[in-house]
Motif scaffolding. Sequence first.
Motif, short mmCIF file in Angstrom:
data_model
loop_
_atom_site.label_atom_id
_atom_site.label_comp_id
_atom_site.label_asym_id
_atom_site.label_seq_id
_atom_site.Cartn_x
_atom_site.Cartn_y
_atom_site.Cartn_z
N SER A 80 8.15 65.51 36.88
CA SER A 80 9.55 65.44 37.30
C SER A 80 9.67 65.46 38.82
N ARG A 81 8.83 66.23 39.49
CA ARG A 81 8.86 66.27 40.95
C ARG A 81 8.40 64.95 41.54
N LEU A 82 7.41 64.33 40.92
CA LEU A 82 6.91 63.05 41.42
C LEU A 82 7.89 61.92 41.14
N LEU A 83 8.59 61.99 40.03
CA LEU A 83 9.62 60.99 39.75
C LEU A 83 10.72 61.06 40.81
N THR A 84 11.06 62.26 41.22
CA THR A 84 12.06 62.44 42.28
C THR A 84 11.61 61.80 43.58
N ALA A 85 10.29 61.77 43.80
CA ALA A 85 9.74 61.16 45.02
C ALA A 85 9.43 59.67 44.82
N ASP A 86 9.96 59.09 43.73
CA ASP A 86 9.86 57.64 43.46
C ASP A 86 8.48 57.17 43.00
N TYR A 87 7.64 58.06 42.49
CA TYR A 87 6.41 57.63 41.84
C TYR A 87 6.79 57.08 40.46
N ASP A 88 6.12 55.98 40.07
CA ASP A 88 6.50 55.36 38.80
C ASP A 88 5.30 54.87 37.99
N HIS A 89 4.11 55.34 38.35
CA HIS A 89 2.89 54.94 37.63
C HIS A 89 1.97 56.16 37.61
N PHE A 90 1.66 56.66 36.43
CA PHE A 90 0.89 57.90 36.30
C PHE A 90 -0.36 57.67 35.46
N VAL A 91 -1.48 58.21 35.93
CA VAL A 91 -2.71 58.24 35.15
C VAL A 91 -3.01 59.72 34.89
N ILE A 92 -3.18 60.07 33.61
CA ILE A 92 -3.46 61.45 33.24
C ILE A 92 -4.81 61.48 32.52
N ILE B 15 -3.59 56.49 46.09
CA ILE B 15 -3.42 57.23 44.84
C ILE B 15 -3.26 58.71 45.17
N LEU B 16 -2.16 59.30 44.76
CA LEU B 16 -1.96 60.73 44.91
C LEU B 16 -2.72 61.44 43.80
N ILE B 17 -3.52 62.45 44.16
CA ILE B 17 -4.26 63.25 43.18
C ILE B 17 -3.65 64.64 43.15
N HIS B 18 -3.29 65.11 41.93
CA HIS B 18 -2.62 66.40 41.79
C HIS B 18 -3.10 67.11 40.52
N ASN B 19 -3.43 68.37 40.63
CA ASN B 19 -3.80 69.17 39.46
C ASN B 19 -2.56 69.55 38.66
N VAL B 20 -2.67 69.52 37.34
CA VAL B 20 -1.51 69.80 36.50
C VAL B 20 -1.09 71.27 36.59
N ASP B 21 -2.01 72.16 36.95
CA ASP B 21 -1.70 73.59 36.96
C ASP B 21 -1.44 74.13 38.36
N ILE B 22 -1.10 73.25 39.29
CA ILE B 22 -0.75 73.68 40.65
C ILE B 22 0.75 73.50 40.88
N LEU B 23 1.40 74.55 41.36
CA LEU B 23 2.80 74.48 41.79
C LEU B 23 2.82 74.55 43.31
N ASP B 24 3.73 73.82 43.93
CA ASP B 24 3.74 73.77 45.39
C ASP B 24 5.11 73.36 45.90
N ASN B 25 5.27 73.44 47.22
CA ASN B 25 6.54 73.06 47.86
C ASN B 25 6.42 71.77 48.65
N VAL B 26 5.48 70.90 48.27
CA VAL B 26 5.23 69.67 49.03
C VAL B 26 6.33 68.64 48.73
N ASP B 27 6.82 68.03 49.78
CA ASP B 27 7.72 66.88 49.66
C ASP B 27 6.82 65.65 49.54
N TYR B 28 6.74 65.07 48.34
CA TYR B 28 5.77 64.00 48.12
C TYR B 28 6.20 62.67 48.71
N SER B 29 7.45 62.49 49.00
CA SER B 29 7.87 61.32 49.78
C SER B 29 7.30 61.42 51.19
N TRP B 30 7.38 62.62 51.76
CA TRP B 30 6.79 62.88 53.08
C TRP B 30 5.28 62.68 53.05
#
Length: 263
Positions: free
Chosen positions: A36-48, A99-114
């Motif tokens: 949901s946070r990445l969608l807010t930053a306009d990401y639209d393609h996810f590999v899990i 490609i943005l790499i992010h762990n599923v179990d990490i919470l953070d305050n990063v602005d991913y658009s930035w």
Amino acid sequence: MILAAGLGTRLKPLTDTMPKALVPVSGQPLLDIVVSRLLTADYDHFVINVHHFAQQIRDYVATRDYAHMVHFSDETAQLLETGGGLKKAAPLFRDDEPILIHNVDILDNVDYSWFSRQHLPDEDAVLLVSRRKTKRYLLFDSAMRLMGWKNIETGEVKSPYPWLRESDFTIDDQLHVKAATDSQLSVLNYQLEAFAFSGIHSFSPRLFPLMDRFPDRFPIIDFYLSVCHRSHIVGMLKDDLQLMDVGKIDTLHEAEAFLDKIH
């Protein structure tokens, strides 16, 4: 890419019956929080990537509005670690964008658009770092190019540069690298700083060919440290970084408070 293949052993007994990606925080699965946070930053393609209770993750994603944006990288046969998982998933990325790499179990305050804007065209990878105290530091030069890594407990140093591996140096309280007066590091007058890696990074697909000589399973940091002398791998310092690893049962309540704070 969302790294979700881990066993989540520190979250037992919850992960005896579910993958860590579906462990809820404030009633919302970790996977949904990240997406949901990445969608807010306009990401639209996810590999899990998936391994532990892989079908549960597939079934859950199939119920979500973002299901059509998701591709799965199957690691059910073997966990491949952060580097091997990315290498296996290479065909699932659709173009040459970072490609943005992010762990599923990490919470953070990063602005991913930035953060996406910090990856400049001539850079091969951007590693998000902070001044947090840790046992293992990444070492950067004055231009924030990656030079090496040091474990301050064991003294182990990893670097493609022999002069750095052979140098006698320490990391002070201000995270400056301080060399002994007679070391090669001092003779070369290199000014290095040490920062903690957040686990969040931006990776250019043009690095994939350099992974060909690596095995199926390897950590991404080992890859970066082996190619940083011939690739443009940089650190991006975020002084106000807030980061939480939702790794243990007793941190779930803290995670709820953390989410409230960063929102």
